[in-house]
Design an enzyme around this catalytic site. Sequence first.
Site, PDB file in Angstrom:
ATOM      1  N   ASP A 192       0.813  -1.218   0.000  1.00 18.88           N
ATOM      2  CA  ASP A 192       0.000   0.000   0.000  1.00 18.88           C
ATOM      3  C   ASP A 192       0.845   1.266   0.000  1.00 18.88           C
ATOM      4  O   ASP A 192       2.034   1.251   0.297  1.00 18.88           O
ATOM      5  CB  ASP A 192      -0.940   0.012   1.201  1.00 18.88           C
ATOM      6  CG  ASP A 192      -0.199  -0.020   2.535  1.00 18.88           C
ATOM      7  OD1 ASP A 192       0.784  -0.788   2.658  1.00 18.88           O
ATOM      8  OD2 ASP A 192      -0.578   0.723   3.452  1.00 18.88           O
ATOM      9  N   GLU A 209       0.191  -1.464   5.469  1.00 19.82           N
ATOM     10  CA  GLU A 209       1.222  -1.029   6.414  1.00 19.82           C
ATOM     11  C   GLU A 209       0.969   0.388   6.901  1.00 19.82           C
ATOM     12  O   GLU A 209       1.128   0.696   8.084  1.00 19.82           O
ATOM     13  CB  GLU A 209       2.599  -1.135   5.748  1.00 19.82           C
ATOM     14  CG  GLU A 209       3.773  -0.933   6.705  1.00 19.82           C
ATOM     15  CD  GLU A 209       4.241   0.508   6.814  1.00 19.82           C
ATOM     16  OE1 GLU A 209       5.089   0.794   7.668  1.00 19.82           O
ATOM     17  OE2 GLU A 209       3.753   1.362   6.050  1.00 19.82           O
TER      18      GLU A 209
END
Length: 489
Positions: free
Chosen positions: A82, A149
């Site tokens: 991400d 994350e």
Amino acid sequence: MFTQYSDIAQLEPKEIWQFFDQICAIPHPSKHEEALAQFIINWATEQGLAVRRDPTGNVFIKKPATDGMAHITPVVLQAHIDMVPQKNDDTVHDFTKDSIRPYVDGDWVTATGTTLGADNGMGMASCLAVLAANDIKHGPLEVLLTIDEEAGMTGAFGLEAGYLEGEILLNTDSEQEGEIYMGCAGGVDATMSLPIQRTQENQNHIAFNLTLKGLKGGHSGVDIHTGRANANKLLSRFLKNHLNDIPFQLINFKGGSLRNAIPREAYAQISVAPEHEPLLATHISDYLKLVSAELASIETTITFEATPATLDDKPMTSDSAEQVLALLNACPNGVIRMSDDIEGVVETSLNMGVINTHDTEFEVLCLVRSLIDSGRADVEGQLQSLAQLAGANVTFSGTYPGWKPEPDSKILHIFRDVYEGIYGKKPHIMVIHAGLECGLFKKPYPDMDMISFGPTIKFPHSPDEKVKIDTVGLYWQQMKAILENIPAK
């Protein structure tokens, strides 16, 4: 093999930049990484690589050792899928649907009006490039790509024992070439909720939207020590301390968008009597001059203005408004303490990241970071005391551990020696005041030997994010060299 989406695909080393170009083309903000994860899975499958996912959604890819290297200690390359979705106020962009638009700007690659996603897209691209290469000598290899994350480390929290066979982990989420990271800060989210009451609109008042924006923002760990201003703090300071001679009603206050990004913009709606409109404009102009002078060496594009508005909601009572502004004005923000053990590294900090006003509740979301648990606990205690005085409630969630430095790490010494062998100088061995997933990996894999490294990335978590082109080549050189110098089991 590749579709070229932008000019960056022609940069060297193409092995990395072509993958990064592909990554930019596929939307992948936190919580919306599935399209990119599926692209990677499909690509790896086409390459004949073993791919699987765990229940959390993390992606695992295995590549056999090259000929004659099966006896080498197995290695895990790790990145997160991400990216942080931040854009300039005047940029039209839907991170869940639109591609990032990277371009070359001198010695750097940046994006048009948005975060670039070099954090951690460059690391992810390098992991895929290693998988694609047939000219790198390496032992048994695994790639771990975690999800979410940036918005809570969901993938790292969900990682279970038994999925990884590697004994060494190379985390690719660092952002300064020439530095090796062997530790990082832990953190916790703090949410303060203050009940508010609303009253009837003063019919003699007119409403205004106050907009303070144009700040640099940035990563609430990496950039917290730079003196970059927090838009939430600047706007609350104005309302609390610079409108004392104007009776006003506070309707709403909001600011920031992510708890781990320094807020670049904040907004408030107030109402004042028509005769006070000129004085409001004067105060706004004076305050803009004041903070522009205070922050002249850091924040050069601050804007602050009031525009006529239609009321969004009923105004807060005067007591509620006073509590809200007192809470915001008193809330700590920025560096709390520098480390005594590691020169130049922040030990403990707090980012007052996101503010929202609801119908009956005012909410402040902060991210506390610290290299030591006691430092984090101290700030938690401060926020509990502040909430108690303000009549608010505070809850803590998403606690994640720091990564304790291990000076005797074998991979740390190997990397240092390889780096010195290439460049004739030693790298800087560092601890970073940001959250890396390594601390969480230590729970299911306590014996895993880890380091973190990467190319130079400036201003992550902001639309100013950029990656220095030449350091990507240096980083790739280091990646290949370290894999070829991993020792036998």
